[in-house]
Scaffold this active site. Structure first.
Site, mmCIF file in Angstrom:
data_model
loop_
_atom_site.group_PDB
_atom_site.id
_atom_site.type_symbol
_atom_site.label_atom_id
_atom_site.label_comp_id
_atom_site.label_asym_id
_atom_site.label_seq_id
_atom_site.Cartn_x
_atom_site.Cartn_y
_atom_site.Cartn_z
ATOM 1 N N SER A 99 -50.201 22.878 -59.246
ATOM 2 C CA SER A 99 -49.761 24.228 -58.918
ATOM 3 C C SER A 99 -49.674 24.478 -57.410
ATOM 4 C CB SER A 99 -50.689 25.236 -59.599
ATOM 5 O OG SER A 99 -50.251 26.545 -59.358
ATOM 6 N N ASP A 242 -44.671 29.591 -56.501
ATOM 7 C CA ASP A 242 -45.710 28.615 -56.150
ATOM 8 C C ASP A 242 -45.187 27.215 -56.501
ATOM 9 O OD1 ASP A 242 -45.953 28.793 -58.931
ATOM 10 O OD2 ASP A 242 -48.068 28.280 -58.881
ATOM 11 N N ASP A 244 -45.411 24.974 -58.727
ATOM 12 C CA ASP A 244 -44.892 24.564 -60.032
ATOM 13 C C ASP A 244 -44.111 25.684 -60.727
ATOM 14 O OD1 ASP A 244 -47.254 26.028 -60.444
ATOM 15 O OD2 ASP A 244 -47.603 25.071 -62.376
ATOM 16 N N ASP A 246 -44.704 28.818 -61.763
ATOM 17 C CA ASP A 246 -45.139 29.765 -62.805
ATOM 18 C C ASP A 246 -45.498 31.137 -62.229
ATOM 19 O OD1 ASP A 246 -47.496 28.882 -61.683
ATOM 20 O OD2 ASP A 246 -48.480 28.396 -63.578
HETATM 21 MG MG MG Z 1 -48.730 27.544 -60.615
#
Ligand code: MG
Length: 459
Positions: A99, A242, A244, A246
């Site tokens: 992340s 961010d 990744d 999400d």
């Molecule tokens: Mg994330």
């Protein structure tokens, strides 16, 4: 509920490849994950980190060794993997990502057939299989195979677009600056928003495992590039993701970056008007602005521990429609009860299109609260005693969902919480009155410092 686990943290297993995440560990842990799933095909995807392709191959090897087939989705935002597991009918999925953590980190996130991160109880079960070495070792004839899944990004984008009113957004032809921060959102968000008729400009838009642009964590302090680009191009909105993809953090047309609880509250308000009475889930650390918008739409707010998995699981257990976190995580059950930066973006663009007002004006209309944050170093092994000590010295109405949340008056609170990932006690407060808040933060900061010192001396 706080269930003791050794490897699974707030959000999957995290560590530094080669150090914490050795190949041997990854393969054995993945054999355990395969054994936990038992049967069916598992979808595997990864973010843009340098170590991600390697870890994905090791995870695949472990799952295949346990006798299950894997399908390789390759590079994808985390919500793309999660949505595709559900939509394409996989037994489960594994996402390789750390992340927003620094580039040297990576991690393993396990999701169930509904696309949602598995429960804390299931994480305990996987660790049990791992520690007892009870994982299945498939016979040579039963070793799994590995295939390719090429439709993940397409499936994901179509899924997001199906949840919003494409026509009204297209008519507005909004000018949007995207800042994926060199993360995985770069391979989906620009295309999705372009097909919604937006004029998309992108900064930090190439995927790079070193996150050279502004790092993988979007906060008001790291997004000056986005703010400048929005002002320079006269854009209607700026959106940062961010590492990744999400979480989404928004910038208004004046270049002001807003925390997720403010933009999240705006979305909650917008969606509750269409679904009055629907339940909203958020964490103990989110602003009371959420309660304000819920109340005016006759809805209730359920508070959980800090952590996106806690929010997702509570949403499922209580049939909630919406969830949010102050870090830009937003959950929309009609799509899936997990955070999704692109889904959040599409919903905000829809809200902007319907309102026909600039984002700054919509946010201005919400009540204002002052917020302050502080953190104090505290060794992990004494955190529990320190928290007990702090609680003894607390005055006011106390909530114990996660750490200690003390209410000084109807709209002034302070939250003291041991960090789940770092040797820190975090202090976070909110009030309508700045002076009152400063005084409270000062008082509890001294209590925290004294408590840490006292326990250290006693130990
Ligand atoms: Mg994330």
């Amino acid at each position: 509920m706080n269930i003791e686990r050794k490897f699974f943290g707030t959000n999957g297993i995290r560590g530094i490849p080669g150090k914490d995440l050795t190949l041997e560990f990854i393969v054995e842990m993945s054999q355990s994950i395969g054994t936990y799933f038992g049967q069916g095909q598992i979808l595997i995807g990864y973010d843009g980190r340098f170590s991600s392709p390697l870890i994905s191959k090791a995870v695949s090897a472990g799952i295949m060794a346990s006798g299950l087939d894997v399908m390789d989705a390759k590079l994808t935002p985390t919500p793309g993997l999660q949505y595709s597991v559900k939509k394409l009918g996989y037994r489960g999925g594994v996402m390789i990502t750390a992340s927003h953590n620094p580039p040297q980190y990576n991690g393993i996130k396990v999701v169930g057939m509904d696309g949602v991160e598995i429960s804390r109880e299931d994480e305990v079960e996987i660790e049990r299989i791992y520690f007892e070495k009870a994982y299945r070792k498939a016979d040579w004839k039963e070793i799994g195979i590995c295939g390719k899944e090429d439709s993940v990004i397409r499936t994901y984008i179509n899924g997001v677009l199906s949840q919003v009113d494409n026509d009204i957004i297209k008519k507005k032809a909004l000018k949007v600056v995207l800042d994926p921060g060199n993360g995985a959102a770069a391979i989906a968000a620009p295309y999705a928003l372009s097909s919604l008729g937006c004029k998309v400009l992108t900064i930090n838009g190439h995927v790079d495992g070193d996150f050279p642009g502004r790092g993988p964590e979007p906060t008001p302090t790291t997004l000056s590039g986005l703010s400048n680009a929005v002002k320079f191009y006269n854009a209607d909105v700026g959106i940062a993701y961010d590492g990744d993809g999400d979480r989404a953090v928004f910038c208004d047309e004046k270049g002001v970056i807003h925390w997720g609880d403010r933009t999240g509250a705006l979305l909650v308000d917008y969606l509750l008007v269409k679904n009055p009475g629907a339940l909203v889930v958020t964490t103990v650390s989110t602003s009371q602005i959420v309660d304000f918008v819920a109340e005016r739409n006759r809805s209730k707010v359920l508070r959980t521990r800090v952590g996106s998995v806690d929010v997702s699981r509570a949403m499922i257990d209580h049939s909630a429609l919406l969830g949010l976190e102050e870090n830009g995580g937003f959950f929309y059950t009609t799509h899936m009860p997990t955070r999704d930066g692109l889904m959040t973006s599409a919903l905000l663009l829809e809200a902007l299109s319907y309102a026909n007002k600039p984002l700054s004006e919509l946010l201005e209309a919400l009540p204002k609260y002052h917020q302050r944050k502080a953190k104090f170093e505290c060794p992990n092994e004494i955190k529990k005693k320190v928290m007990e000590e702090i609680e003894k010295k607390s005055a006011g109405r106390v909530e114990r969902i996660d750490g200690v949340k003390i209410w000084a008056d109807e709209n002034t609170w302070i939250l003291l919480r041991p960090s789940g990932t770092e040797p820190l006690i975090r202090v976070f407060g909110e009030s309508k009155h700045a002076e009152k808040l400063d005084e409270l933060i000062e008082r509890y900061s001294s209590i925290t410092k004294e408590s840490i010192e006292k326990i250290k001396r006693a130990g």
